[in-house]
Enzyme design. Structure first.
Site, PDB file in Angstrom:
ATOM      1  N   CYS A   1       5.783  -0.023   7.394  1.00 44.38           N
ATOM      2  CA  CYS A   1       5.390   1.152   6.610  1.00 44.38           C
ATOM      3  C   CYS A   1       6.582   1.586   5.777  1.00 44.38           C
ATOM      4  CB  CYS A   1       4.963   2.271   7.563  1.00 44.38           C
ATOM      5  SG  CYS A   1       4.488   3.790   6.718  1.00 44.38           S
ATOM      6  N   LEU A   2       6.356   1.892   4.500  1.00 44.74           N
ATOM      7  CA  LEU A   2       7.478   2.280   3.627  1.00 44.74           C
ATOM      8  C   LEU A   2       8.156   3.557   4.117  1.00 44.74           C
ATOM      9  CD1 LEU A   2       6.109   1.501   0.039  1.00 44.74           C
ATOM     10  CD2 LEU A   2       7.563   0.089   1.499  1.00 44.74           C
TER      11      LEU A   2
ATOM     12  N   HIS B   1      -4.560   1.231   7.368  1.00 42.68           N
ATOM     13  CA  HIS B   1      -3.231   1.860   7.459  1.00 42.68           C
ATOM     14  C   HIS B   1      -3.147   3.023   6.466  1.00 42.68           C
ATOM     15  CE1 HIS B   1       1.287   1.519   8.041  1.00 42.68           C
ATOM     16  NE2 HIS B   1       1.209   2.259   6.951  1.00 42.68           N
ATOM     17  N   GLU B   2      -3.621   2.796   5.233  1.00 44.04           N
ATOM     18  CA  GLU B   2      -3.537   3.853   4.208  1.00 44.04           C
ATOM     19  C   GLU B   2      -4.496   5.012   4.514  1.00 44.04           C
ATOM     20  OE1 GLU B   2      -0.997   3.729   2.487  1.00 44.04           O
ATOM     21  OE2 GLU B   2      -0.616   1.635   2.926  1.00 44.04           O
TER      22      GLU B   2
ATOM     23  N   GLN C   1       2.928   9.826   1.346  1.00 40.59           N
ATOM     24  CA  GLN C   1       4.245   9.174   1.394  1.00 40.59           C
ATOM     25  C   GLN C   1       5.134   9.547   0.222  1.00 40.59           C
ATOM     26  OE1 GLN C   1       2.357   5.146   2.238  1.00 40.59           O
ATOM     27  NE2 GLN C   1       4.266   5.017   3.376  1.00 40.59           N
TER      28      GLN C   1
ATOM     29  N   HIS D   1      -2.974   7.280   6.864  1.00 39.73           N
ATOM     30  CA  HIS D   1      -2.013   8.185   6.215  1.00 39.73           C
ATOM     31  C   HIS D   1      -2.724   9.406   5.622  1.00 39.73           C
ATOM     32  CE1 HIS D   1       1.977   6.457   6.258  1.00 39.73           C
ATOM     33  NE2 HIS D   1       1.576   5.287   5.806  1.00 39.73           N
TER      34      HIS D   1
ATOM     35  N   GLY E   1       0.840  -1.190   0.000  1.00 38.46           N
ATOM     36  CA  GLY E   1       0.000   0.000   0.000  1.00 38.46           C
ATOM     37  C   GLY E   1       0.877   1.243   0.000  1.00 38.46           C
TER      38      GLY E   1
END
Ligand code: ZN
Length: 200
Positions: A107-108, A149-150, A50, A153, A45
């Site tokens: 998480c990236l 999670h997204e 991000q 963000h 994701g």
């Protein structure tokens, strides 16, 4: 085009995204770049924040993960998850539809940092897709976790905000280091100019 993924400490990660009123050709190009970036980083994701853009837009693809199941229901009937991948979520809204369960997350924007996060095991989702159509579905398992999670963000919320105090304390040194590295990088670059802002 592979975009630069920003790390913890970058101010974009704390910005609430603006709603997209329509899916313009520029937005479509940006979505394609987000997928390319997510696959390159082997993520499941990626949220616009991000890559430095505060929009209500995230992309997801859970097909690469085979050991953590996902479920999807359309109008109360089970549907194949793969048919909905890759998934674009624009202006998404989620409502809990199951009990809260802990599960591992990364998480990236937090390389090498993982923790268990407790979230509802299933959620109802409303969003626009990249064709500008409203989609509604219920999802569970890994997909529900990825969606939540997204969506966090998109509202400037990070998974560290949902960690247990104990986990966060244990990760404190790594988190502080990452944050100061990011800030030092930003300072070196000078006043921020993310080229992507012009994609609007
Ligand atoms: Zn993340």
């Amino acid at each position: 085009m592979i975009l630069e993924v920003v790390n913890y400490g970058h101010p974009a990660l704390r910005k609430k995204g603006e709603r997209l009123e329509s899916v313009t050709p520029a937005a479509r190009k940006f979505i394609a770049d987000m997928f390319e970036t997510m696959y390159d980083f082997k993520g499941i994701g990626l949220a616009a924040q991000q890559v430095g853009v505060a929009w209500q837009l995230a992309v997801i693809d859970v097909r690469g993960v085979t050991d953590r199941p996902s479920t999807l229901e359309l109008n109360g009937k089970p549907a194949p998850v793969d048919d909905f991948m890759p998934l674009v979520l624009i202006n998404p809204e989620v409502k809990p539809a199951g009990n809260a369960v802990p599960g591992p997350e990364g998480c990236l924007s937090f390389p090498e940092i993982y923790a268990d996060i407790t979230r509802p095991e299933s959620v109802d989702v409303n969003a626009l897709n990249d064709a500008g159509e409203m989609v509604r579905f219920r999802c569970g398992g890994l997909l529900a976790r990825a969606v939540q999670h997204e969506v966090d963000h998109l509202n400037g919320i990070l998974f560290i905000d949902r960690m247990t105090r104990k986990d966060k304390e244990e990760l404190r040194a790594e988190l502080d280091w990452l944050q100061s590295e990011t800030k030092a990088e930003l300072k070196k670059k000078g006043p921020s100019k993310t080229g992507r802002q012009s994609a609007q």
